[in-house]
Write a protein that holds these residues in place. Sequence first.
Motif: not given
Lengths: 354, 354, 354, 354, 354
Positions: B291, B294, B298, B302, B353, C286-296, D282, D290, D293-294
């Motif tokens: 995390n 990343m 990011t 960005t 972040w 944590a995994s959700n946050k990672m998802n968010e980060i990756m999305k941005v 979920y 993810m 996205i990747m």
Amino acid sequence: MGKMVHVGSRKVGVAPGTLIHIGKKHLTEPKITVIDYNVDNFQELVAENIEEVYPFKDSENVSWINIHGVHQVDLIEKIGIHFGIHSLVLEDIVHTDQRPKVEFFDSYIYIVLKMLQYDKDKEELIAEQVSIILGSNFVISYQEVIEDTFDPVRDRLRSSKGRIRKQGPDYLAYALLDSIVDNYFVMLEKIGENIDALDDELLDKPTPKTLEDIHHLKKELIFLRKFIWPSREVVSSLQREESFFIKESTSIFLKDVYDHIIQVMDTIESYRDILSTMLDLYLSTASNKMNEIMKVLTIIATIFIPLTFIAGIYGMNFEYMPELKWHLGYPVIWALMITVALVMLAYFRKLKWI
Amino acid sequence: MGKMVHVGSRKVGVAPGTLIHIGKKHLTEPKITVIDYNVDNFQELVAENIEEVYPFKDSENVSWINIHGVHQVDLIEKIGIHFGIHSLVLEDIVHTDQRPKVEFFDSYIYIVLKMLQYDKDKEELIAEQVSIILGSNFVISYQEVIEDTFDPVRDRLRSSKGRIRKQGPDYLAYALLDSIVDNYFVMLEKIGENIDALDDELLDKPTPKTLEDIHHLKKELIFLRKFIWPSREVVSSLQREESFFIKESTSIFLKDVYDHIIQVMDTIESYRDILSTMLDLYLSTASNKMNEIMKVLTIIATIFIPLTFIAGIYGMNFEYMPELKWHLGYPVIWALMITVALVMLAYFRKLKWI
Amino acid sequence: MGKMVHVGSRKVGVAPGTLIHIGKKHLTEPKITVIDYNVDNFQELVAENIEEVYPFKDSENVSWINIHGVHQVDLIEKIGIHFGIHSLVLEDIVHTDQRPKVEFFDSYIYIVLKMLQYDKDKEELIAEQVSIILGSNFVISYQEVIEDTFDPVRDRLRSSKGRIRKQGPDYLAYALLDSIVDNYFVMLEKIGENIDALDDELLDKPTPKTLEDIHHLKKELIFLRKFIWPSREVVSSLQREESFFIKESTSIFLKDVYDHIIQVMDTIESYRDILSTMLDLYLSTASNKMNEIMKVLTIIATIFIPLTFIAGIYGMNFEYMPELKWHLGYPVIWALMITVALVMLAYFRKLKWI
Amino acid sequence: MGKMVHVGSRKVGVAPGTLIHIGKKHLTEPKITVIDYNVDNFQELVAENIEEVYPFKDSENVSWINIHGVHQVDLIEKIGIHFGIHSLVLEDIVHTDQRPKVEFFDSYIYIVLKMLQYDKDKEELIAEQVSIILGSNFVISYQEVIEDTFDPVRDRLRSSKGRIRKQGPDYLAYALLDSIVDNYFVMLEKIGENIDALDDELLDKPTPKTLEDIHHLKKELIFLRKFIWPSREVVSSLQREESFFIKESTSIFLKDVYDHIIQVMDTIESYRDILSTMLDLYLSTASNKMNEIMKVLTIIATIFIPLTFIAGIYGMNFEYMPELKWHLGYPVIWALMITVALVMLAYFRKLKWI
Amino acid sequence: MGKMVHVGSRKVGVAPGTLIHIGKKHLTEPKITVIDYNVDNFQELVAENIEEVYPFKDSENVSWINIHGVHQVDLIEKIGIHFGIHSLVLEDIVHTDQRPKVEFFDSYIYIVLKMLQYDKDKEELIAEQVSIILGSNFVISYQEVIEDTFDPVRDRLRSSKGRIRKQGPDYLAYALLDSIVDNYFVMLEKIGENIDALDDELLDKPTPKTLEDIHHLKKELIFLRKFIWPSREVVSSLQREESFFIKESTSIFLKDVYDHIIQVMDTIESYRDILSTMLDLYLSTASNKMNEIMKVLTIIATIFIPLTFIAGIYGMNFEYMPELKWHLGYPVIWALMITVALVMLAYFRKLKWI
């Protein structure tokens, strides 16, 4: 392997006691062999027709009738009726998807176990039903198609090795059970070797194939467990039950078989635990590798992206950009870039990434 | 370690009671020692040939015959026959992959346990089978190769320390069991130290090696558990069973051994739980680190990607780009870039972040 | 916390019944206090030497001898011999890593429990062994070093509050057990508060520290469970066992202690479940946050990378690039870029990323 | 919800049998209602002071004394003493964090259960202790604050509906238990509706809120389970125990309540399994997203990064770059770029990414 | 599927024994059929009104009354009263969310099981309650709406196939149970086929739909297990209980049904294990794929980002950049770039990424 847990089409609504063979139908003729023996005498024959078998019901010796191939239902029925076997038992014999079990009747004991074999072509375990009827002076065994794992017992009978010829049918039944359970060890050994090989592969160079192999072994253990777990109960009942058909001198041998099954179960459980541990290790290793990959990407990208930006700045074509005219502009920019890169590297060192 | 759950090739189809040594064959000669004692007398000898051992069967003292090395099958068989031991028991003695168990016979009790040792070279646990025959006036113990953990018992016998010389063979058997179980604590202590070390490493600087070590310890615990779990039952049976061979005064000592085994099991379970917790922590930490990585990537990417794009725009070579002629074009673009960067940073701060 | 499951070095090979203190050795002198009471009389003294304690063996009142500090082995031995206590019991008293247990002897009952305390400096739980000998007219309790949780019992004895002075030594032993078990609730309450705090932190702003704290609490619960689980059995045995030493009127109070231990165990299990749930939530968050980060990252990068490419194209220095001469080249490129960006954004909206 | 497993501060060191109210203290006055009935007569009164209640101890009818509010300790004590209730029982009544249990005394049975209610404001479950004393001709029930779930029982008594007026106090106690257990179904139904809603949300558009809701429901089930699991035992004991206070005709009704509790437990277990399955889904969905996205990022980046590089090459300002002078330089580069992009796309298609 | 664990609104506070239909209300008329038979006679009728059924209570033959549709409460009640059935039983019959159970009364046995059907439209399993009353000379069965799985039993009765016409009502009840349990195999077979299909899909080309399907099957198994697990107990009780209503000759057939249920349970457990294994494999495969994706991105990005930076450097417009004037500047830069790329590739090869 996917097919192994398949439940055979049951004959919904059919009257109980109706004999319908359920299992893999095989074209080969069923083969009936009879061995009749006592300490001194030994007779072995392959029966051409069923009637040859009938007289052994009242033989004074121990008679072992082995029927290889249970799909010819009328044959099973005729012998069954002659030897006075309950129609529900006959149904279970031909319906080869029984759970291992033992049933005590007044004139015989009915035992169902599973024989296992490893099919090298399809790389999968095959289970086959073995039914054993233990009467007061005879043993009838029913097998499906696997080549005969009972051969060593036959050899011991022929050569009169050990105590087998001096004992009754209960000892013969024990010998059959013992050879089935001994075979489980052979299967386990094979799986154990595969686990060892996978374990080495896992530490050396894991691939997605390793993962599939671990799952394949896990499924095989689920499969094994399903058949061996109830076998424990079967042998335990045989040993504890005070039965007219099982002498006390044989009981200690059954205890031995029981110990072996417990050992098989223990080993299966250990294997399951070890496979879980291996799976965890695989996943953790994969996740570590991902971490490494991300680190490399991040280090390279975060160092060069700002530098490229700086280079981009001075690639702009504005007419009035004073730095471009400076005599030392170019070396100063290089110095700036190297500084930025070094600061980045120091930061990554502080984060213990490099 | 991978090999530890290996099931030895079983002698499929061989008549039960046939003595075949299964285990690691060792070239050394088996060594037979005899200690014969009562409160006042003590005699110790190393038997050169088997016949020297025979008279102790009828000794009025307590006789302890220890056989080190069970691969010489005929020797085991001769002594067995002399002391009237069942052939299945003899088979189990030489077949050294038994599960720990106890069997009660009319003239003796047969006990199988596992002795453990840590092999420093290979960094793995080794298990070895110890068989004990407890008769009315003798104890026969069979070991494989591990250096002798029974030495302290010998010392107590020699020096007549404690109550050991005043008691019968049941107390001697207890003393042997006790020394085996005490050894389990030594093994556990070693594992405990490793866990502590790994725990410190985990909080300080975890590496992929840490992960492998956790898995290695997990496997060792699976291994230990497999041997120690059935031992519990063994000692429990010995203690509960009302047997001619075990006096009530010894029973309380067996209770003590039982308590120790329970404690060993408890500790193994706690260790397993703690290792699972450590594994979870390792993985979560790794995922946290990912995390972080990343996030850094990011944030840097960005911020700079849009800026580089802006620089790219004004690096284009169109003839008619009015901004390029503006006198303030360059500083305005710098202002724009700094604004974009600040907005990005504010956004990341809002997302918590940075 | 890492050290908490450490198994003490056992005295391998030492004769059973040899008293060797195993535990944290403390320099302080052991302190012996005696309280001798009945309904009407009450006497309290601090024994200067052991001999002062001896007469209380035959006191007609109830005598409570409390020994604080068990490292002075000869003292424990002398008192033990005087009160007729088995050497194995004395060994267990000084060897302070016993599992909670109860043993019934002809002239007394031996109880081992664990007292818990929270060490604020090291932020970890400390367990200490408490041994209780319940005789026909006396109770001997042995403690290690924790400040005295038995004080409230002493106060009730001194002030003759409640029924305690009217009852026999069994009620006194109950009162001691009760105060130990009540202390477990205090420990649980502390852990409960920590869980609540972590739960708030988890929903508000989880950090890697939160994760470590969850694991720390998990380890503490493993530790607690290890000591409290066998205590259940201890109190249950005391209550069920028909013993000369425990009156029926006391039995109902023991049932009460039993209910409390069950409640403690229930709560520990609930805490474990809740901590697992919290760990899951942490990891998922944590995994959700990672998802968010990756999305941005992905949105920014995938929008600007193509645009930068377009800018790069028109930054090339080919002599013959017709677009560069077009009068509307620059605005057309801007229009193209904006179109690309909008298409990208629309695509991300369709994917529900933004 | 975080607070739900909180263990109340126990009164460490206080003499057992001392009545200290532990629970939420409420300012409202306790309310005592008495219903005295037989088949023909029915009397209902709200007691102004405690003495009004005393005569009902010896009423020939069935008397039901309901005490709402247990914080006024002296009131509970006075009634308790009058009706001959053990001091430990009185302690448990006011100490409202008991585990559900049943205790059989010579002159009455003491039952503790939990009543559940859903607090709509805080969106959490509330548990409240209900104590029931079943004597030979009376039932005393103690509640905390929840609005009365016993009202339907009162209505049936008033209107003499069903068999309730014809039966003894055991049937009344059953009716109270039944109304408590029926209420569990209402709670479960609410949770079931929430699970259904979450399940739809999960397949439709899962958000981090979904995750929190799943965890919230999991915690509620841990909470429910903790109270309902021991209730099973309570009702089972009541039904099995041959007691003077429970007629056989009532026993079959208790069996019915028992069946309901088992059904509640089954449903809780199913809900737990389903929630675990939902959580897995979920997480897997999140991980799939993810992946998506990747993939998008990687496809875009790996196509344009090389192209941008090519553009960068021809944006260099070297004086001697022959390509720049070529007449077809520009279209050739375009062709090269398109080729690179197509090769990349073909490669991704081969990898089944697009 | 989401709705399957829904608990029906219970009639809180209603007097027990009050008949309220809970379940899916259906508009169709209930249909009552009667079959009255012995070895020689057979009579079958569809009752127009309830009174036609009454005489069969005292028929000397075996009477089977089948009621299809339990929502018409008064009808159920009238028949119930006529046949002397307890009001709680009648309540359970119409309240169709009972857990499978058996209850032994003096004049009849009450059995509740679940019949399962696969609704092809909604792609979900439907469970329906079947109640069976076994009296001394009659069987009353109550079904909800599923088309009749009892038809094969009717056919056997009509055609007098097998032993059914020669046996009493206990054998008829067995035949009904048997047809219900046989139906479970059909359901399992369907699930087994789905698992096999998913397994192939998983190895071939897993999609997010695969994941949803695995979860869907897991939920169906939770659903199945909830109904079948208690059925095991039901049949076991019927078989063990020495009841006036079940002859010993029927008991062996019930043993057969019991074996089938055990087999169903075993298969459900294996399926659960296999689905878990498949889920693990899916997730690991997904994670492997992610790894692959990241690797591709990282390799491309880390090779081209530095190269682009170099190109960017020489795209800067400083007036004094000596390299730009060098005659060999351009080829040297190309050489540098190719070197950097090769070094990168060598590094990735060393890391075993390519």
